[in-house]
Design a protein around this motif. Structure first.
Motif, mmCIF file in Angstrom:
data_model
loop_
_atom_site.group_PDB
_atom_site.id
_atom_site.type_symbol
_atom_site.label_atom_id
_atom_site.label_comp_id
_atom_site.label_asym_id
_atom_site.label_seq_id
_atom_site.Cartn_x
_atom_site.Cartn_y
_atom_site.Cartn_z
ATOM 1 N N UNK A 93 35.870 40.413 40.111
ATOM 2 C CA UNK A 93 36.714 39.058 39.368
ATOM 3 C C UNK A 93 36.270 39.091 38.068
ATOM 4 N N UNK A 94 34.951 39.547 37.689
ATOM 5 C CA UNK A 94 34.428 39.379 36.183
ATOM 6 C C UNK A 94 35.162 40.416 35.338
ATOM 7 N N UNK A 95 35.342 41.563 35.918
ATOM 8 C CA UNK A 95 35.912 42.452 34.838
ATOM 9 C C UNK A 95 37.571 42.728 34.916
ATOM 10 N N UNK A 96 38.019 42.321 36.000
ATOM 11 C CA UNK A 96 39.600 42.541 36.100
ATOM 12 C C UNK A 96 40.420 41.463 36.613
ATOM 13 N N UNK A 97 41.663 41.720 36.541
ATOM 14 C CA UNK A 97 42.713 40.466 36.877
ATOM 15 C C UNK A 97 43.146 40.736 38.459
ATOM 16 N N UNK A 98 42.227 41.527 39.032
ATOM 17 C CA UNK A 98 42.646 41.939 40.575
ATOM 18 C C UNK A 98 42.466 40.566 41.366
ATOM 19 N N UNK A 99 43.252 40.537 42.288
ATOM 20 C CA UNK A 99 43.013 39.272 43.389
ATOM 21 C C UNK A 99 42.687 39.968 44.593
ATOM 22 N N UNK A 100 41.368 39.413 45.057
ATOM 23 C CA UNK A 100 40.700 39.940 46.207
ATOM 24 C C UNK A 100 41.285 39.677 47.655
ATOM 25 N N UNK A 101 42.696 40.033 47.609
ATOM 26 C CA UNK A 101 43.563 39.383 49.006
ATOM 27 C C UNK A 101 43.701 40.405 49.875
ATOM 28 N N UNK A 102 44.733 40.158 50.635
ATOM 29 C CA UNK A 102 45.077 40.933 52.029
ATOM 30 C C UNK A 102 45.608 42.361 51.344
ATOM 31 N N UNK A 103 46.545 41.997 50.354
ATOM 32 C CA UNK A 103 46.816 43.476 49.858
ATOM 33 C C UNK A 103 45.737 44.462 49.194
ATOM 34 N N UNK A 104 45.017 43.604 48.538
ATOM 35 C CA UNK A 104 43.773 44.367 47.941
ATOM 36 C C UNK A 104 42.968 45.125 48.993
#
Length: 253
Positions: free
Chosen positions: A215-226
């Motif tokens: 969350x600090x360094x990327x725009x990724x969502x830590x969700x089911x797909x991740x």
């Protein structure tokens, strides 16, 4: 105008009625036991066709990227060729002579005495930069070997995009850990101390990140797909997990 509009409306209504009739006919056909197996096979073929189209789309995108890279390379080569031609046509008649200030072991004669002059421009050896381990991208062969139930609708590019973002988080974290404390501001120092607290005996010498780093360094969502993509990365031995103290540490393999 009114007659034309009426004809268009009539045609539109007749088309809708025809479509509804065809739909009802297909639904009735689907209820016949003799045709159910055939419809099931058609459905399976449609799924396979959909997967094939997805693969073709990925291949087309890769070829498009390669084509763009080749265009850029061609432009670069053409620029270099123009510069070389210009230099060749404009060579100066008198080139400067090389200086002696940096020649090691230069011998100078003064009043019949000979001494060796040490090089004055020798630089101190620089420290080698610390390497930060990054996860390699998934190859096409590895992607093909992933079980279908893991992949679902995920594509080759989507998985490698997550690998690149995770590498970005790893690099961001360990650049801070390799940074001198004196050069840090308060926010970076807080991150530094958090990183030290997250270390365990199992992570010694390993490169790892946690969800907070993503969350600090990327725009990724830590969700089911991740997490689905993480399962694939574990399967391909790009990451492994170390759990403890209510944290999941994603270790780069």
């Amino acid at each position: 105008m009114a007659s034309s509009a009426l004809e268009d409306l009539s045609f539109h209504i007749n088309l809708k009625i025809s479509t509804i009739k065809k739909t009802l006919q297909l639904r009735n056909i689907g209820q016949e036991p003799s045709l159910k197996s055939m419809l099931s096979k058609i459905g399976q073929e449609m799924v396979l066709l959909h997967d094939l189209l997805n693969k073709m789309e990925v291949e087309v995108q890769q070829h498009e990227k390669l084509k763009n890279m080749l265009k850029e390379l061609q432009k670069s080569v053409e620029r270099d060729q123009t510069e070389v031609q210009h230099l060749r046509e404009n060579i100066p008649p008198h080139l400067p002579k090389p200086t002696r200030s940096c020649v090691a072991g230069l011998t100078v004669k003064r009043e019949d005495q000979t001494k060796v002059v040490e090089p004055e421009c020798a630089k101190k050896p620089t420290k080698e930069p610390r390497l930060i381990k990054e996860a390699p991208l998934i190859t096409a062969e590895e992607f093909e070997s992933v079980p279908a139930y893991m992949k679902g609708r995920l594509t080759y590019d989507q998985i490698n995009a997550v690998v690149q973002e995770m590498n970005k988080a790893v690099v961001g974290k360990y650049k801070i850990l390799h940074q001198p404390l004196k050069s840090m501001n308060a926010a970076v120092r807080n991150l530094y101390h958090r990183y030290l607290e997250e270390e365990t005996k199992d992570t010694k010498g390993q490169f790892f990140i946690v969800e907070a780093d993503i969350k600090e360094f990327t725009q990724l969502k830590v969700d089911k797909r991740f997490h689905s993509i993480l399962n694939i990365l574990r399967h391909c031995q790009r990451v492994r997990e170390i759990r403890g103290s209510r944290l999941v540490r994603y270790v780069i393999c």
